[in-house]
Design an enzyme around this catalytic site. Structure first.
Site, PDB file in Angstrom:
ATOM      1  N   ASP A  25       0.880  -1.159   0.000  1.00  7.21           N
ATOM      2  CA  ASP A  25       0.000   0.000   0.000  1.00  7.21           C
ATOM      3  C   ASP A  25       0.931   1.226   0.000  1.00  7.21           C
ATOM      4  OD1 ASP A  25      -2.336   1.624   0.451  1.00  7.21           O
ATOM      5  OD2 ASP A  25      -1.714   1.767   2.544  1.00  7.21           O
ATOM      6  N   LEU A  26       0.413   2.381  -0.383  1.00  9.59           N
ATOM      7  CA  LEU A  26       1.275   3.572  -0.454  1.00  9.59           C
ATOM      8  C   LEU A  26       1.135   4.473   0.788  1.00  9.59           C
ATOM      9  CD1 LEU A  26       3.173   5.429  -2.136  1.00  9.59           C
ATOM     10  CD2 LEU A  26       1.116   6.439  -3.133  1.00  9.59           C
ATOM     11  N   ASP A  27      -0.067   5.065   0.934  1.00  9.64           N
ATOM     12  CA  ASP A  27      -0.301   6.018   2.030  1.00  9.64           C
ATOM     13  C   ASP A  27      -0.249   5.288   3.371  1.00  9.64           C
ATOM     14  OD1 ASP A  27      -0.865   8.359   0.388  1.00  9.64           O
ATOM     15  OD2 ASP A  27      -2.700   7.341  -0.192  1.00  9.64           O
ATOM     16  N   THR A  44       1.196  10.369   3.990  1.00 12.28           N
ATOM     17  CA  THR A  44       0.432  11.450   3.355  1.00 12.28           C
ATOM     18  C   THR A  44      -0.842  11.774   4.131  1.00 12.28           C
ATOM     19  OG1 THR A  44      -0.305   9.679   1.949  1.00 12.28           O
ATOM     20  CG2 THR A  44       1.196  11.264   0.953  1.00 12.28           C
ATOM     21  N   LEU A  66     -10.607   7.516   7.746  1.00 12.99           N
ATOM     22  CA  LEU A  66     -10.599   7.629   6.289  1.00 12.99           C
ATOM     23  C   LEU A  66      -9.402   6.920   5.646  1.00 12.99           C
ATOM     24  CD1 LEU A  66     -11.688  11.349   5.902  1.00 12.99           C
ATOM     25  CD2 LEU A  66     -13.104   9.300   5.973  1.00 12.99           C
ATOM     26  N   LYS A  67      -8.578   6.289   6.484  1.00 12.91           N
ATOM     27  CA  LYS A  67      -7.403   5.573   5.953  1.00 12.91           C
ATOM     28  C   LYS A  67      -7.855   4.473   4.998  1.00 12.91           C
ATOM     29  CE  LYS A  67      -3.798   6.001   9.457  1.00 12.91           C
ATOM     30  NZ  LYS A  67      -3.071   5.283  10.502  1.00 12.91           N
ATOM     31  N   GLY A  68      -7.304   4.479   3.814  1.00 10.89           N
ATOM     32  CA  GLY A  68      -7.627   3.431   2.844  1.00 10.89           C
ATOM     33  C   GLY A  68      -8.973   3.616   2.159  1.00 10.89           C
ATOM     34  N   VAL A  69      -9.705   4.654   2.553  1.00 12.09           N
ATOM     35  CA  VAL A  69     -11.043   4.896   1.988  1.00 12.09           C
ATOM     36  C   VAL A  69     -10.906   5.796   0.757  1.00 12.09           C
ATOM     37  CG1 VAL A  69     -13.317   5.892   2.514  1.00 12.09           C
ATOM     38  CG2 VAL A  69     -12.058   4.650   4.282  1.00 12.09           C
ATOM     39  N   SER A  70     -11.664   5.507  -0.287  1.00 10.92           N
ATOM     40  CA  SER A  70     -11.526   6.274  -1.536  1.00 10.92           C
ATOM     41  C   SER A  70     -11.914   7.740  -1.342  1.00 10.92           C
ATOM     42  CB  SER A  70     -12.397   5.666  -2.630  1.00 10.92           C
ATOM     43  OG  SER A  70     -13.757   5.977  -2.370  1.00 10.92           O
ATOM     44  N   ARG A  71     -11.511   8.563  -2.299  1.00  9.29           N
ATOM     45  CA  ARG A  71     -11.758  10.010  -2.207  1.00  9.29           C
ATOM     46  C   ARG A  71     -13.259  10.319  -2.122  1.00  9.29           C
ATOM     47  NH1 ARG A  71      -9.387  13.148  -7.133  1.00  9.29           N
ATOM     48  NH2 ARG A  71      -7.686  11.725  -6.621  1.00  9.29           N
ATOM     49  N   LYS A 121     -10.798  19.579  -2.964  1.00  9.96           N
ATOM     50  CA  LYS A 121      -9.943  18.937  -1.945  1.00  9.96           C
ATOM     51  C   LYS A 121      -8.685  18.395  -2.587  1.00  9.96           C
ATOM     52  CE  LYS A 121      -8.297  15.214   0.322  1.00  9.96           C
ATOM     53  NZ  LYS A 121      -7.680  13.976  -0.144  1.00  9.96           N
ATOM     54  N   SER A 159      -2.591   0.559  -4.325  1.00 11.11           N
ATOM     55  CA  SER A 159      -3.115   1.704  -3.565  1.00 11.11           C
ATOM     56  C   SER A 159      -4.447   2.203  -4.117  1.00 11.11           C
ATOM     57  CB  SER A 159      -2.096   2.845  -3.625  1.00 11.11           C
ATOM     58  OG  SER A 159      -2.661   4.047  -3.162  1.00 11.11           O
ATOM     59  N   ALA A 160      -5.276   2.743  -3.227  1.00 10.36           N
ATOM     60  CA  ALA A 160      -6.553   3.344  -3.643  1.00 10.36           C
ATOM     61  C   ALA A 160      -6.332   4.717  -4.268  1.00 10.36           C
ATOM     62  CB  ALA A 160      -7.456   3.490  -2.428  1.00 10.36           C
ATOM     63  N   SER A 161      -5.157   5.290  -4.052  1.00  7.21           N
ATOM     64  CA  SER A 161      -4.937   6.673  -4.469  1.00  7.21           C
ATOM     65  C   SER A 161      -4.783   6.821  -5.975  1.00  7.21           C
ATOM     66  CB  SER A 161      -3.683   7.231  -3.796  1.00  7.21           C
ATOM     67  OG  SER A 161      -3.383   8.493  -4.351  1.00  7.21           O
ATOM     68  N   LYS A 162      -5.490   7.819  -6.507  1.00  8.92           N
ATOM     69  CA  LYS A 162      -5.364   8.135  -7.934  1.00  8.92           C
ATOM     70  C   LYS A 162      -4.129   8.993  -8.179  1.00  8.92           C
ATOM     71  CE  LYS A 162     -10.177   7.536  -9.058  1.00  8.92           C
ATOM     72  NZ  LYS A 162     -11.443   8.048  -9.539  1.00  8.92           N
ATOM     73  N   LYS A 194     -10.999  -1.205  -1.610  1.00 11.06           N
ATOM     74  CA  LYS A 194     -10.729  -2.074  -0.475  1.00 11.06           C
ATOM     75  C   LYS A 194     -11.912  -1.908   0.510  1.00 11.06           C
ATOM     76  CE  LYS A 194      -5.812  -0.964  -0.959  1.00 11.06           C
ATOM     77  NZ  LYS A 194      -4.651  -0.238  -0.419  1.00 11.06           N
ATOM     78  N   GLU A 199       0.063  -3.356   4.626  1.00  9.44           N
ATOM     79  CA  GLU A 199      -1.101  -2.469   4.733  1.00  9.44           C
ATOM     80  C   GLU A 199      -1.216  -1.798   6.097  1.00  9.44           C
ATOM     81  OE1 GLU A 199      -3.731  -0.909   3.866  1.00  9.44           O
ATOM     82  OE2 GLU A 199      -3.946  -1.452   1.791  1.00  9.44           O
ATOM     83  N   ASP A 200      -1.637  -0.528   6.103  1.00  9.24           N
ATOM     84  CA  ASP A 200      -1.859   0.161   7.377  1.00  9.24           C
ATOM     85  C   ASP A 200      -3.340   0.331   7.695  1.00  9.24           C
ATOM     86  OD1 ASP A 200      -2.235   2.118   5.319  1.00  9.24           O
ATOM     87  OD2 ASP A 200      -2.161   3.652   6.866  1.00  9.24           O
TER      88      ASP A 200
HETATM   89  C1  BG6 Z   1      -5.717   6.013   0.280  1.00  8.91           C
HETATM   90  C2  BG6 Z   1      -5.699   6.933   1.479  1.00  8.91           C
HETATM   91  O1  BG6 Z   1      -4.447   5.445   0.098  1.00  8.91           O
HETATM   92  O2  BG6 Z   1      -6.061   6.744  -0.894  1.00  8.91           O
HETATM   93  C3  BG6 Z   1      -7.040   7.645   1.607  1.00  8.91           C
HETATM   94  O3  BG6 Z   1      -5.443   6.182   2.652  1.00  8.91           O
HETATM   95  C4  BG6 Z   1      -7.369   8.375   0.305  1.00  8.91           C
HETATM   96  O4  BG6 Z   1      -6.991   8.557   2.682  1.00  8.91           O
HETATM   97  C5  BG6 Z   1      -7.336   7.380  -0.860  1.00  8.91           C
HETATM   98  O5  BG6 Z   1      -8.654   8.981   0.368  1.00  8.91           O
HETATM   99  C6  BG6 Z   1      -7.604   8.040  -2.213  1.00  8.91           C
HETATM  100  O6  BG6 Z   1      -6.550   8.911  -2.492  1.00  8.91           O
HETATM  101  P1  BG6 Z   1      -6.546  10.022  -3.619  1.00  8.91           P
HETATM  102  O7  BG6 Z   1      -5.113  10.484  -3.670  1.00  8.91           O
HETATM  103  O8  BG6 Z   1      -6.961   9.358  -4.905  1.00  8.91           O
HETATM  104  O9  BG6 Z   1      -7.516  11.088  -3.218  1.00  8.91           O
HETATM  105 MG    MG Z   2      -2.760   3.139   3.565  1.00  5.73          MG
END
Ligand code: BG6
Ligand code: MG
Length: 216
Positions: free
Chosen positions: A10-12, A18, A45-50, A77, A115-118, A146, A170-171
């Site tokens: 996982d990244l964040d 972050t 909000l950890k791991g939760v999508s935007r 945001k 990672s969920a992050s875009k 996730k 994973e965190d």
């Molecule tokens: C996850 C973070 O890795 O990515 C969440 O833990 C975040 O806090 C999610 O909302 C989506 O990230 P991003 O960068 O696409 O807004």
């Molecule tokens: Mg994470």
């Protein structure tokens, strides 16, 4: 016999912290809408999508917005978040992360990001470790968040290994659940009180070794 062939990170919260930038950007948004947003709420909000994060925050603030307004707010945001991400430097990589990635690769283990992050690619570029991953699966490549295992299964597939040959780092609770649902071993990064389903919980990748990996 050990059958581990790949590590999926996982990244964040695992490679970089972050969460503080997410917190500042969400707080600024909540404040602009007339309510506050706490660090305790940010934890959830950890791991939760935007999009899902925004919906939770609006719910906490007791505010209702149309879908179009929600899209605008999520973009706002993200713009504030990216102002901070764009200032990130290689020194912000969490202790032990680069070293453990190097160790894995030196012994022939494949590595992927899940990672969920875009914004994953931008963050990897900012901290200078893009080339340490054989595959990057991020929020742009998956449709199910996730705790659905899609992101990790796609990682295994991209690496050409079976799910049971992967270890996930994973965190987030949802991330640990996703790895378990994908039939993968999982190392939790954080507290064992929180990350209950993990095979092992450590405080950071600086505590991880190949010995621990092969004993999972
Ligand atoms: C996850 C973070 O890795 O990515 C969440 O833990 C975040 O806090 C999610 O909302 C989506 O990230 P991003 O960068 O696409 O807004
Ligand atoms: Mg994470």
């Amino acid at each position: 016999m050990n059958t581990i062939k790949a590590c999926i990170f996982d990244l964040d919260g695992v490679i970089v912290d972050t969460a503080v930038y997410h917190y500042k950007a969400w707080k600024r948004l909540a404040n602009s809408l007339g309510f506050d947003f706490t660090e305790h709420q940010n934890e959830q909000l950890k791991g939760v999508s935007r999009v899902r994060s925004l919906q939770l925050i609006l719910g906490w603030g007791g505010v209702t917005k149309t879908e179009a307004e929600q899209e605008q707010l999520a973009t706002q945001k993200n713009n504030w978040y990216m102002e901070m991400v764009n200032q990130m430097k290689p020194e912000e990589i969490l202790p032990g992360a680069k070293e453990f990635l190097t160790t894995c690769r030196a012994v022939g283990l494949k590595t992927a990001l899940g990672s969920a992050s875009k914004n994953s690619m931008t963050i990897l570029e900012k901290i200078g470790i893009t080339d340490m991953f054989d595959a990057v699966i991020d929020g742009n490549k998956v449709s199910k968040a996730k705790p659905d295992p899609e992101v990790f299964l796609a990682g295994a597939q991209a690496l050409g290994v079976l799910p049971e040959e992967c270890v996930v780092f994973e965190d987030a609770i949802a991330g640990v659940e996703a790895a378990v649902a994908g039939d993968m071993k999982v190392v939790g990064i954080g507290s064992s009180d929180v990350l209950k389903g993990a095979n092992l919980v450590i405080r950071g990748l600086d505590e991880m070794t190949l010995d621990k990996l092969y004993k999972l």
